[in-house]
Enzyme design. Structure first.
Site, short mmCIF file in Angstrom:
data_model
loop_
_atom_site.label_atom_id
_atom_site.label_comp_id
_atom_site.label_asym_id
_atom_site.label_seq_id
_atom_site.Cartn_x
_atom_site.Cartn_y
_atom_site.Cartn_z
N SER A 42 -17.94 -2.66 25.83
CA SER A 42 -17.55 -1.69 26.86
C SER A 42 -18.75 -0.79 27.18
O SER A 42 -18.76 -0.10 28.20
CB SER A 42 -16.36 -0.84 26.39
OG SER A 42 -16.57 -0.34 25.09
N ASP A 80 -19.93 -5.92 18.87
CA ASP A 80 -19.44 -7.03 19.69
C ASP A 80 -20.53 -8.06 19.95
O ASP A 80 -21.65 -7.71 20.34
CB ASP A 80 -19.00 -6.50 21.06
CG ASP A 80 -17.51 -6.21 21.13
OD1 ASP A 80 -16.75 -6.73 20.28
OD2 ASP A 80 -17.10 -5.46 22.03
N GLU A 110 -14.29 -12.49 21.08
CA GLU A 110 -13.01 -12.60 21.80
C GLU A 110 -12.49 -14.03 21.84
O GLU A 110 -13.24 -14.96 22.14
CB GLU A 110 -13.20 -12.09 23.24
CG GLU A 110 -13.50 -10.61 23.31
CD GLU A 110 -13.63 -10.07 24.74
OE1 GLU A 110 -13.32 -10.80 25.71
OE2 GLU A 110 -14.04 -8.91 24.88
N GLU A 172 -5.44 -6.29 22.33
CA GLU A 172 -5.65 -5.42 23.49
C GLU A 172 -4.56 -5.63 24.54
O GLU A 172 -4.29 -6.76 24.97
CB GLU A 172 -7.04 -5.70 24.11
CG GLU A 172 -7.33 -4.79 25.30
CD GLU A 172 -8.81 -4.70 25.66
OE1 GLU A 172 -9.66 -5.29 24.97
OE2 GLU A 172 -9.10 -4.04 26.68
O1 KIV Z 1 -15.74 -3.27 23.88
C1 KIV Z 1 -14.81 -2.58 23.48
O2 KIV Z 1 -14.81 -1.34 23.60
C2 KIV Z 1 -13.69 -3.24 22.83
C3 KIV Z 1 -12.46 -2.42 22.61
C4 KIV Z 1 -11.71 -2.33 23.89
C5 KIV Z 1 -11.63 -2.94 21.52
O3 KIV Z 1 -13.75 -4.38 22.54
#
Ligand code: KIV
Length: 260
Positions: A42, A80, A110, A172
């Site tokens: 994000s 991530d 994911e 989510e």
């Molecule tokens: O990238 C992010 O902030 C996320 C959250 C929404 C869990 O993966």
């Protein structure tokens, strides 16, 4: 000592797991009391101004992770794997190793990708799964787990991720009913965003909860501050002070030593 994966997993059925996103040193130092700092992709939206998370690169994620790692003392850091950085096992392992080198303790990816997850876990890197709405590939942001068959496939996906070796799963925008079933079925903790009260933990994007990001205001976000208002007020005052000559004053100035 930072929290360990075991400590996080043991919280299932006990105290809730607390997670916020973090993308830089300063915010990490301020948020470090949570269990997990998530260096989420994000960051692409709130730090870089992209429309969605799809364009985020592994180089960018490593930079954000390094900043967070320099600021944390207590929390576990999960970073991530960005879009297209885990399309095959070789890339998934190499890019996970880059995030670990940048300071992450674990990586998140994911979707239902058991073979990729197994490969990363076998290379000794803990993996957090992510099911429900998958922002890297979603064409629209809609609530998941609304029908009986949606719930069945979510349960099946969650089981496949657990068997592949994830230590927890982010859910989510999943209905509360489906979330309750998934959380009850799994032995690893679920961490929810927009999933209601039945997860083992909660995550929010820090810019949303502090009222810093004005473009979107999802229904599931609780705003604890209106920081953007405060910042704009401070900047207006600063502009006035500089333009009127009230700042800097003598109080903010340096002077030569007095020569005798
Ligand atoms: O990238 C992010 O902030 C996320 C959250 C929404 C869990 O993966």
């Amino acid at each position: 000592m930072p929290k360990t994966i075991d400590e996080i997993v043991r919280k299932k059925n006990g105290q809730k797991i607390t997670v916020v996103t973090s993308y830089d040193y300063t915010m990490a130092t301020l948020c470090d009391q949570v269990d997990i700092l998530l260096v989420g992709d994000s960051a692409g939206m709130v730090m870089l101004g992209y429309e969605n998370t799809a364009p985020v690169t592994i180089d960018q994620m490593c930079m954000f992770t390094e900043g967070v790692s320099n600021g944390r003392k207590n929390a576990l850091i999960v970073a991530d794997l960005p879009n297209k950085s885990y399309e095959n096992e070789t890339d998934a392992i190499a890019n996970s190793q880059r995030l670990i080198k940048a300071g992450a303790d674990a990586v998140k990816l994911e979707g239902r990708l058991p073979e990729i997850i197994k490969a990363i876990v076998q290379s000794n890197i803990p993996v957090m799964g992510h099911l429900g709405l998958l922002p890297q590939t979603a064409t629209k942001y809609s609530v998941q787990g609304k029908t009986k068959s949606d719930v069945e496939s979510l349960l099946d996906d969650a089981k496949a991720l657990q068997e592949a070796g994830v230590f927890s799963i982010v859910l989510e925008m999943v209905t509360s009913e489906a979330t309750k079933k998934v959380t009850k079925m799994l032995s690893v903790p679920t961490i929810g965003i927009g999933c209601g009260q039945y997860c083992d933990g909660q995550v929010l994007v820090i810019h949303d909860m502090l009222g810093l990001f004005e473009k979107l205001k999802p229904k599931f976000v609780k705003r604890y501050l209106s920081l953007s208002e405060e910042i704009k007020k401070s900047i207006s005052q600063y502009v006035k002070d500089v333009e009127s000559g009230t700042f800097p004053s003598d109080e903010h100035s340096f002077h030569m030593e007095i020569q005798s």
